[in-house]
Structures are given as structure tokens and as C-alpha cells.
Design a protein around this motif. Structure first.
Motif, PDB file in Angstrom:
ATOM      1  N   PHE A 210       0.824  -1.214   0.000  1.00  0.00           N
ATOM      2  CA  PHE A 210       0.000   0.000   0.000  1.00  0.00           C
ATOM      3  C   PHE A 210       0.853   1.258   0.000  1.00  0.00           C
ATOM      4  CE2 PHE A 210      -3.429  -2.715   2.139  1.00  0.00           C
ATOM      5  CZ  PHE A 210      -4.036  -2.981   0.920  1.00  0.00           C
ATOM      6  N   TRP A 211       1.971   1.257   0.753  1.00  0.00           N
ATOM      7  CA  TRP A 211       2.853   2.421   0.736  1.00  0.00           C
ATOM      8  C   TRP A 211       3.568   2.543  -0.606  1.00  0.00           C
ATOM      9  CZ3 TRP A 211       5.260   2.007   6.323  1.00  0.00           C
ATOM     10  CH2 TRP A 211       4.358   2.586   7.237  1.00  0.00           C
ATOM     11  N   GLY A 212       3.968   1.407  -1.185  1.00  0.00           N
ATOM     12  CA  GLY A 212       4.619   1.450  -2.491  1.00  0.00           C
ATOM     13  C   GLY A 212       3.674   1.943  -3.576  1.00  0.00           C
ATOM     14  N   ALA A 213       2.420   1.474  -3.529  1.00  0.00           N
ATOM     15  CA  ALA A 213       1.427   1.883  -4.527  1.00  0.00           C
ATOM     16  C   ALA A 213       1.073   3.356  -4.408  1.00  0.00           C
ATOM     17  CB  ALA A 213       0.169   1.031  -4.380  1.00  0.00           C
ATOM     18  N   ASN A 214       1.302   3.932  -3.247  1.00  0.00           N
ATOM     19  CA  ASN A 214       0.898   5.322  -3.047  1.00  0.00           C
ATOM     20  C   ASN A 214       1.733   6.295  -3.873  1.00  0.00           C
ATOM     21  OD1 ASN A 214      -0.881   7.146  -1.837  1.00  0.00           O
ATOM     22  ND2 ASN A 214       0.576   7.648  -0.217  1.00  0.00           N
ATOM     23  N   TRP A 215       2.955   5.931  -4.225  1.00  0.00           N
ATOM     24  CA  TRP A 215       3.785   6.850  -5.017  1.00  0.00           C
ATOM     25  C   TRP A 215       3.191   7.110  -6.400  1.00  0.00           C
ATOM     26  CZ3 TRP A 215       7.767   9.855  -3.380  1.00  0.00           C
ATOM     27  CH2 TRP A 215       8.250   9.584  -2.093  1.00  0.00           C
ATOM     28  N   PRO A 216       2.847   6.079  -7.181  1.00  0.00           N
ATOM     29  CA  PRO A 216       2.180   6.360  -8.461  1.00  0.00           C
ATOM     30  C   PRO A 216       0.836   7.060  -8.289  1.00  0.00           C
ATOM     31  CG  PRO A 216       2.940   4.075  -8.374  1.00  0.00           C
ATOM     32  CD  PRO A 216       3.155   4.646  -7.022  1.00  0.00           C
ATOM     33  N   LEU A 217       0.112   6.745  -7.198  1.00  0.00           N
ATOM     34  CA  LEU A 217      -1.170   7.393  -6.961  1.00  0.00           C
ATOM     35  C   LEU A 217      -0.999   8.884  -6.665  1.00  0.00           C
ATOM     36  CD1 LEU A 217      -3.030   4.692  -4.839  1.00  0.00           C
ATOM     37  CD2 LEU A 217      -3.453   5.322  -7.223  1.00  0.00           C
ATOM     38  N   MET A 218       0.020   9.227  -5.895  1.00  0.00           N
ATOM     39  CA  MET A 218       0.278  10.639  -5.612  1.00  0.00           C
ATOM     40  C   MET A 218       0.630  11.397  -6.882  1.00  0.00           C
ATOM     41  SD  MET A 218       2.252  10.761  -1.922  1.00  0.00           S
ATOM     42  CE  MET A 218       3.665   9.799  -2.463  1.00  0.00           C
ATOM     43  N   LYS A 219       1.405  10.760  -7.741  1.00  0.00           N
ATOM     44  CA  LYS A 219       1.738  11.378  -9.033  1.00  0.00           C
ATOM     45  C   LYS A 219       0.465  11.666  -9.827  1.00  0.00           C
ATOM     46  CE  LYS A 219       4.749  12.315 -12.445  1.00  0.00           C
ATOM     47  NZ  LYS A 219       5.839  13.303 -12.381  1.00  0.00           N
ATOM     48  N   LEU A 220      -0.482  10.738  -9.785  1.00  0.00           N
ATOM     49  CA  LEU A 220      -1.760  10.912 -10.481  1.00  0.00           C
ATOM     50  C   LEU A 220      -2.545  12.069  -9.888  1.00  0.00           C
ATOM     51  CD1 LEU A 220      -3.913   9.805 -12.481  1.00  0.00           C
ATOM     52  CD2 LEU A 220      -4.701   8.311 -10.626  1.00  0.00           C
ATOM     53  N   ALA A 221      -2.543  12.196  -8.570  1.00  0.00           N
ATOM     54  CA  ALA A 221      -3.312  13.259  -7.914  1.00  0.00           C
ATOM     55  C   ALA A 221      -2.787  14.640  -8.259  1.00  0.00           C
ATOM     56  CB  ALA A 221      -3.283  13.056  -6.403  1.00  0.00           C
ATOM     57  N   LEU A 222      -1.476  14.761  -8.474  1.00  0.00           N
ATOM     58  CA  LEU A 222      -0.883  16.074  -8.711  1.00  0.00           C
ATOM     59  C   LEU A 222      -1.276  16.675 -10.054  1.00  0.00           C
ATOM     60  CD1 LEU A 222       2.680  15.475  -7.211  1.00  0.00           C
ATOM     61  CD2 LEU A 222       0.818  16.837  -6.252  1.00  0.00           C
ATOM     62  N   VAL A 223      -1.994  15.900 -10.878  1.00  0.00           N
ATOM     63  CA  VAL A 223      -2.550  16.466 -12.110  1.00  0.00           C
ATOM     64  C   VAL A 223      -3.681  17.429 -11.779  1.00  0.00           C
ATOM     65  CG1 VAL A 223      -3.784  15.902 -14.243  1.00  0.00           C
ATOM     66  CG2 VAL A 223      -1.910  14.424 -13.456  1.00  0.00           C
TER      67      VAL A 223
END
Length: 311
Positions: free
Chosen positions: A37-50
Motif C-alpha cells: 500500500f505504501w509502495g502503490a501510493n507513489w504512483p497514486l500521488m503522481k496521479l493526484a498532482l494532475v
């Protein structure tokens, strides 16, 4: 991303919770969930910054986390206020380990792929050694020095011209912010080790997040007035994931692991977070895994694991 940034690995209060208890399969499954879950959060955060500015995203995450931790308080039976005499220092540590780390990493993520960003952020282990020597007078063993040199060699490889375009100012700025994120995290962890804490583990987390939110929210309002927030479904989903899964659930699992195993052992498992982030970024964001990237990750990962092992 909140991972072990809030003094998790250094929390001496949590280490003393349960003595002599052996971790069972459930604990290892929960730690595997934390890594995923912590590893997956990095790509998810990148997505949110759009859809949202980096500081605003940080502020929203922090406020949402405060709400989730406040709701957990009656269940886990912890007070929201730290012990007297510890509140100011815990707030300073929180600003470095939570607010500073999250804000700098979010800014860096605007210009750097999520896998690379996570690996650079986890070089914090390398920076704790010189900071521990300067601020705490800690001795650096040969093994610790070897761990730091491995990590530093990986960082050097990560910054070679084949992997970083030195003519791209944005790329240099993004990587610089991520190194700053690791140093901020390491400085907070070093200051945390300066004393024994009487405040319970969960109360420490709540207070550090609250202190970070109190600074980050007005900073985001001031600095990102020209960056409107697009309240898309994906942004709301990522915020919910960060508040409920990456913070609430994962910290619950993390605290349970610390109650039955040494923090160094749990920390070695969590060292897999940047590797997981890199692999998921390669799968879902097509982040290239060149030989240079793999060599750098191997060196940094080896240094992190060796550093965690000696603590």
C-alpha cells in the motif's frame, strides 16, 4: 506516503509494548500489505498532482489524516494531547518528518517519475549517519559506514547523465527536492532519537500530523492561489486512499508489528517499499527499468537494508 516517517522505526515507546511475543503469519501478511500500500501510493500521488498543487495536496492529506486518527482514538484508546514538556519537540519533529518530507516529495514528484522519487526519498538512512554524528555524537561503525557508502554509490549512479538530463532544469529541481525530502526526514528522525518519549505512539502521530497541517494549510493557501483544485473522482479516491488506507490501516498494522518484533526487523521489510513503487510505476506508468536504474536501486536497497540491520 506517510509510511514510517512519524518516528515509527525509532519509537521506543512502541518497542516496549509487548515483550517476548513471537510474530505470527498474520503480522508478516500485514507488513506485506504495508509495503504494497505504501509502495502503490507513489504512483497514486503522481496521479493526484494532475488535479491539485503539491502543497494543497499535502494539506488536504494531512487534514484528512487528522480526522481519521481522531476517529481511531476511541477505538485504540489513546489521548490526542502529548505529555507536557514533549509537545513542542514532537511538533518540530513532525514538521520535519511529516510536513517537510511530504511537501518536498510532492513538489519533486511534479518533475520526477514515482519510482525514482520513492527510491531517492528512502535514502534518508544515508543522511541519518552524519546527522547522528553531528547532533548526537553517535559513533559510526564500519558496517554503518559501508551501508552509507553503498547508498551514496547508488545515488551517484542514479544521477549519471544516462539517467538524468542535466540540461533539464525541471529534472534537476525535482531530484533536488527529493534529496531535500530525504534529508528533512532524516533530520526529524535524528532529533527524535535525542530523548525517550512518554507520549503513546498513536498520540505522537496525531500531534505530528496536526502540527504539520497547521503549517501546511496556510502555506498552500498563500503559495498556490493561482493553482485551482480540480475535484475529480480520481483525486477524491487518492485522498481517501491516503487517509484511510496509507495512514489509518497501515499505521495500525505497523504498530501491531512493532509490538511483537524489533523495529529494525520490521524496518528491513519496509525497505521493500521503494522497490515496490518502482515496479508498480514501471507496470502502470511505463517507467523505464534500465540496467543503470536496476544497479542504482540494488546499491541503494542494499545500503538501506544494511543500515536497518545494524540499528
Amino acid at each position: 506516503m506517510m509510511d514510517e516517517t512519524v518516528g515509527g522505526k525509532r519509537n521506543r515507546t512502541a518497542r516496549q509494548m509487548v515483550a517476548g511475543t513471537e510474530p505470527g503469519p498474520t503480522i508478516y501478511l500485514q507488513l506485506a500489505g504495508v509495503v504494497l500500500f505504501w509502495g502503490a501510493n507513489w504512483p497514486l500521488m503522481k496521479l493526484a498532482l494532475v488535479d491539485i498543487g503539491p502543497l494543497a495536496f499535502c494539506a488536504v492529506r494531512l487534514v484528512g489524516t487528522i480526522v481519521s486518527l481522531a476517529l481511531l482514538a476511541p477505538l485504540l484508546r489513546y489521548p490526542l494531547l502529548p505529555q507536557r514538556g514533549e509537545r513542542l519537540m514532537l511538533a518540530v519533529v513532525g514538521l520535519l518528518q511529516v510536513g517537510g518530507m511530504m511537501g518536498l516529495s510532492n513538489i519533486g514528484l511534479q518533475f520526477v517519475s514515482p519510482g525514482r522519487a520513492s527510491v531517492l526519498a528512502y535514502t534518508m538512512q544515508m543522511w541519518t549517519l552524519p546527522l547522528g554524528l553531528l547532533l548526537l555524537g553517535e559513533r559510526i561503525s564500519k558496517r554503518q559506514a559501508a551501508a552509507a557508502l553503498l547508498t551514496f554509490a547508488g545515488v551517484v549512479v542514479f544521477f549519471n547523465p544516462a539517467l538524468v538530463n542535466w540540461s533539464d532544469v525541471n529534472a534537476l529541481i525535482g531530484n533536488g527536492f527529493l534529496i531535500g525530502c530525504a534529508i528533512s526526514w532524516a533530520l526529524g528522525a535524528t532529533l527524535y532519537r535525542r530523548r525517550l518519549w512518554r507520549t503513546p505512539f498513536w498520540t505522537q502521530i496525531f500531534w505530528q500530523v496536526a502540527a504539520s497541517a497547521a503549517v501546511m494549510a496556510p502555506l498552500a493557501l498563500f503559495a498556490e492561489t493561482a493553482h485551482p483544485i480540480n475535484w475529480s473522482g480520481s483525486l477524491l479516491a487518492v485522498i481517501a486512499y491516503n487517509c484511510l488506507i496509507a495512514t489509518g490501516l497501515c499505521y495500525w498494522w505497523w504498530s501491531k508489528a512493532l509490538s511483537v518484533m524489533p523495529a529494525s526487523q520490521a524496518g528491513q521489510i519496509v525497505c521493500l517499499v521503494p522497490v515496490t513503487a518502482l515496479l508498480l510505476s514501471a507496470i502502470f506508468d511505463s517507467e523505464p527499468l534500465s540496467l543503470g536504474v536496476l544497479l542504482s536501486v540494488a546499491l541503494i536497497g542494499g545500503g538501506i537494508a544494511l543500515s536497518a540491520r545494524v540499528r
